[in-house]
Design a protein around this motif. Structure first.
Motif, mmCIF file in Angstrom:
data_model
loop_
_atom_site.group_PDB
_atom_site.id
_atom_site.type_symbol
_atom_site.label_atom_id
_atom_site.label_comp_id
_atom_site.label_asym_id
_atom_site.label_seq_id
_atom_site.Cartn_x
_atom_site.Cartn_y
_atom_site.Cartn_z
ATOM 1 N N ASN A 1 0.829 -1.211 0.000
ATOM 2 C CA ASN A 1 0.000 0.000 0.000
ATOM 3 C C ASN A 1 0.865 1.265 0.000
ATOM 4 O O ASN A 1 0.489 2.285 -0.598
ATOM 5 C CB ASN A 1 -0.946 0.001 1.198
ATOM 6 C CG ASN A 1 -2.095 -0.992 1.016
ATOM 7 O OD1 ASN A 1 -2.529 -1.241 -0.103
ATOM 8 N ND2 ASN A 1 -2.580 -1.551 2.111
ATOM 9 N N ASP A 2 2.030 1.195 0.672
ATOM 10 C CA ASP A 2 2.962 2.331 0.644
ATOM 11 C C ASP A 2 3.463 2.568 -0.777
ATOM 12 O O ASP A 2 3.582 3.717 -1.234
ATOM 13 C CB ASP A 2 4.155 2.070 1.572
ATOM 14 C CG ASP A 2 3.775 2.137 3.046
ATOM 15 O OD1 ASP A 2 2.710 2.708 3.348
ATOM 16 O OD2 ASP A 2 4.539 1.616 3.882
ATOM 17 N N SER B 1 0.870 6.621 -6.926
ATOM 18 C CA SER B 1 -0.437 7.238 -7.201
ATOM 19 C C SER B 1 -0.308 8.714 -7.554
ATOM 20 O O SER B 1 -1.249 9.325 -8.082
ATOM 21 C CB SER B 1 -1.365 7.081 -5.994
ATOM 22 O OG SER B 1 -0.855 7.767 -4.864
ATOM 23 N N GLU B 2 0.860 9.293 -7.264
ATOM 24 C CA GLU B 2 1.088 10.691 -7.630
ATOM 25 C C GLU B 2 1.109 10.852 -9.150
ATOM 26 O O GLU B 2 0.856 11.929 -9.680
ATOM 27 C CB GLU B 2 2.401 11.174 -7.021
ATOM 28 C CG GLU B 2 2.396 11.139 -5.490
ATOM 29 C CD GLU B 2 3.756 11.501 -4.901
ATOM 30 O OE1 GLU B 2 4.687 11.784 -5.707
ATOM 31 O OE2 GLU B 2 3.896 11.492 -3.675
ATOM 32 N N ILE C 1 1.866 1.724 -3.495
ATOM 33 C CA ILE C 1 0.722 2.249 -4.252
ATOM 34 C C ILE C 1 0.574 3.749 -4.022
ATOM 35 O O ILE C 1 0.307 4.524 -4.951
ATOM 36 C CB ILE C 1 -0.573 1.509 -3.861
ATOM 37 C CG1 ILE C 1 -0.530 0.069 -4.389
ATOM 38 C CG2 ILE C 1 -1.797 2.231 -4.402
ATOM 39 C CD1 ILE C 1 -1.699 -0.783 -3.934
ATOM 40 N N ALA C 2 0.762 4.163 -2.764
ATOM 41 C CA ALA C 2 0.652 5.587 -2.440
ATOM 42 C C ALA C 2 1.729 6.400 -3.162
ATOM 43 O O ALA C 2 1.483 7.529 -3.619
ATOM 44 C CB ALA C 2 0.780 5.780 -0.931
ATOM 45 N N ARG C 3 2.928 5.829 -3.308
ATOM 46 C CA ARG C 3 4.023 6.529 -3.986
ATOM 47 C C ARG C 3 3.733 6.734 -5.469
ATOM 48 O O ARG C 3 3.946 7.822 -6.009
ATOM 49 C CB ARG C 3 5.330 5.743 -3.814
ATOM 50 C CG ARG C 3 6.081 6.088 -2.544
ATOM 51 C CD ARG C 3 7.521 5.596 -2.599
ATOM 52 N NE ARG C 3 7.636 4.151 -2.479
ATOM 53 C CZ ARG C 3 8.201 3.371 -3.376
ATOM 54 N NH1 ARG C 3 8.659 3.880 -4.509
ATOM 55 N NH2 ARG C 3 8.305 2.079 -3.171
ATOM 56 N N GLN D 1 -4.777 -3.432 -5.929
ATOM 57 C CA GLN D 1 -5.775 -3.396 -4.853
ATOM 58 C C GLN D 1 -6.734 -4.580 -4.963
ATOM 59 O O GLN D 1 -7.168 -5.129 -3.949
ATOM 60 C CB GLN D 1 -6.531 -2.066 -4.895
ATOM 61 C CG GLN D 1 -5.670 -0.883 -4.470
ATOM 62 C CD GLN D 1 -6.382 0.442 -4.605
ATOM 63 O OE1 GLN D 1 -7.292 0.606 -5.428
ATOM 64 N NE2 GLN D 1 -5.972 1.418 -3.816
ATOM 65 N N ILE E 1 -2.676 0.343 -10.162
ATOM 66 C CA ILE E 1 -3.135 0.484 -8.771
ATOM 67 C C ILE E 1 -4.416 -0.302 -8.551
ATOM 68 O O ILE E 1 -4.562 -1.020 -7.558
ATOM 69 C CB ILE E 1 -3.347 1.977 -8.432
ATOM 70 C CG1 ILE E 1 -1.996 2.692 -8.387
ATOM 71 C CG2 ILE E 1 -4.071 2.119 -7.099
ATOM 72 C CD1 ILE E 1 -2.112 4.193 -8.188
#
Length: 225
Positions: free
Chosen positions: A125-126, A132-133, A128-130, A147, A143
């Protein structure tokens, strides 16, 4: 018919009326308590009547399962010897000569994980967060796919087959943190062996295969006509 109000009653009459109401209330309460006590007695009798039958069924099923494994266990060993093949499979199915009855014995392997899987998922998830920008459609699709692969089933377990797909996706990124996350998830995998089972199918009068109910949940109750 005239109506008498409380104001029209004397103190003695009110006292008598209150006494009668209390007696009536006590009688209703007593009857209710007796009915509840009778209900509990009936429930107790029903449980005591049903239990021996259920106990006999349970013991009969245990004996039948033991017998099935005793009889077919010998055949499993014999099959391995005759066909020069070690029996690594989880279940074995045997059929009679006219193929009207088949019996399967064995166990199943279900997915299981230790608690470190949550760390692996958090690290994915970390990642994915990176990424996602990056707002491109390709990244959004990646993503969404990740998920989906990380979603758990109704029992709260991650499917092992999805981890393999996730690993293939991770290989394309060659990201150190993502690779570590996948490795943590893989090492958290602890498959579980279910209890041994016996299942049976047979052809009914219409020539269709039906499952022989060996579980009280599956047993059908004949409807009254």
């Amino acid at each position: 018919m005239s109506t008498v109000t409380l104001n029209q009653l004397t103190a003695e009459e009110k006292k008598q009326l209150l006494k009668e109401l209390e007696a009536e209330h006590a009688q209703v309460s007593k009857r209710k308590q007796e009915e509840r006590a009778n209900y509990k007695k009936l429930a107790s009798e029903a449980v005591n009547n049903i239990f021996p039958i259920l106990k006999d069924v349970s013991e009969s099923l245990a004996d039948a399962k033991k017998f099935a494994y005793s009889e077919l266990g010998t055949l499993i060993t014999l099959k391995a010897e005759l066909y020069n093949k070690s029996q690594e499979q989880f279940s074995h199915t045997f059929t009679n000569e006219d193929s009207s009855i088949s019996i399967t014995v064995g166990h199943r392997i279900v997915d299981g994980w230790d608690d470190t899987i949550n760390t692996g998922i958090a690290k994915v998830n970390d990642f994915i967060a990176r990424i996602s920008e990056n707002k491109t459609n390709d990244v959004k699709a990646i993503i969404d796919a990740m998920q989906r692969l990380l979603s758990k089933d109704a029992q709260g377990n991650l499917k092992a087959s999805r981890v393999l797909e996730l690993k293939k996706m991770a290989d394309k990124f060659n990201d150190t943190e993502l690779n570590d996350a996948i490795e943590i998830i893989e090492q958290a995998y602890k498959p579980k062996r279910t209890k041994r089972f016996v299942s049976c199918q047979f052809k009914n009068e219409d020539g269709q295969f039906v499952v022989l109910p060996l579980n009280i949940v599956d047993a059908e109750i004949a409807t009254q006509k």
